[in-house]
Design a protein around this motif. Structure first.
Motif, short mmCIF file in Angstrom:
data_model
loop_
_atom_site.label_atom_id
_atom_site.label_comp_id
_atom_site.label_asym_id
_atom_site.label_seq_id
_atom_site.Cartn_x
_atom_site.Cartn_y
_atom_site.Cartn_z
N PRO A 27 0.82 -1.01 -0.04
CA PRO A 27 -0.08 0.05 -0.07
C PRO A 27 0.84 1.33 -0.18
CG PRO A 27 -0.97 -1.74 1.63
CD PRO A 27 0.43 -2.17 1.17
N MET A 28 1.87 1.41 0.71
CA MET A 28 2.78 2.60 0.54
C MET A 28 3.57 2.63 -0.63
SD MET A 28 2.23 3.55 3.62
CE MET A 28 3.11 5.06 3.47
N ASP A 33 4.11 5.43 -5.79
CA ASP A 33 3.82 5.49 -7.24
C ASP A 33 3.02 6.43 -7.82
OD1 ASP A 33 5.58 3.42 -7.47
OD2 ASP A 33 3.87 1.86 -7.52
N GLU A 34 2.02 6.56 -6.92
CA GLU A 34 0.79 7.80 -7.34
C GLU A 34 1.36 9.09 -7.24
OE1 GLU A 34 -2.43 6.84 -4.74
OE2 GLU A 34 -3.13 5.12 -5.81
N ARG A 35 2.32 9.42 -6.43
CA ARG A 35 2.97 10.78 -5.92
C ARG A 35 4.13 10.94 -6.83
NH1 ARG A 35 1.28 11.63 0.28
NH2 ARG A 35 -0.72 11.15 0.02
N GLY A 36 4.74 9.88 -7.32
CA GLY A 36 5.81 9.76 -8.48
C GLY A 36 7.03 9.96 -7.24
N PRO A 79 9.34 5.15 -8.77
CA PRO A 79 8.24 5.11 -8.97
C PRO A 79 7.80 4.47 -10.11
CG PRO A 79 8.91 7.35 -9.17
CD PRO A 79 9.92 6.55 -8.62
N ILE A 80 6.95 3.82 -10.23
CA ILE A 80 6.34 2.80 -11.20
C ILE A 80 5.27 3.63 -11.89
CG2 ILE A 80 5.26 0.87 -12.20
CD1 ILE A 80 6.62 -0.81 -9.97
N LYS A 81 5.29 4.25 -13.03
CA LYS A 81 4.30 5.06 -13.94
C LYS A 81 3.24 3.96 -14.60
CE LYS A 81 7.67 8.73 -14.57
NZ LYS A 81 8.64 8.86 -15.08
#
Length: 83
Positions: A27-28, A33-36, A79-81
């Protein structure tokens, strides 16, 4: 925060029950990832299981040192885009 670099740091994680560590970390990583944001952690075990676990989450070895007689591996995850 201004121009300070932003990242997530995985602090202390210990689990003896299969699947619990992944359930806590994923979850973290989704938030990162969402926040880059990149993520960092330190690994202090010489056992191969944590290495395989962290690599399965996308962490790579960034550096390694011996601190106070303990081998410390510093790991980074970009981060995974989503496409």
């Amino acid at each position: 925060m201004g121009d300070a670099p932003q990242y997530l740091h995985l602090n202390i994680l210990a689990s003896v029950v299969p699947g619990y560590a992944r359930a806590l970390v994923e979850p973290m990583l989704r938030i990162a990832d969402e926040r880059g944001l990149p993520c960092y952690l330190e690994d202090t075990t010489d056992k191969p299981i944590p290495q395989v676990f962290y690599e399965s989450l996308g962490f790579v070895k960034a550096d390694e040192h011996v601190l106070g007689g303990t081998r410390v591996v510093f790991r980074r995850r970009e981060p995974i885009k989503k496409t």
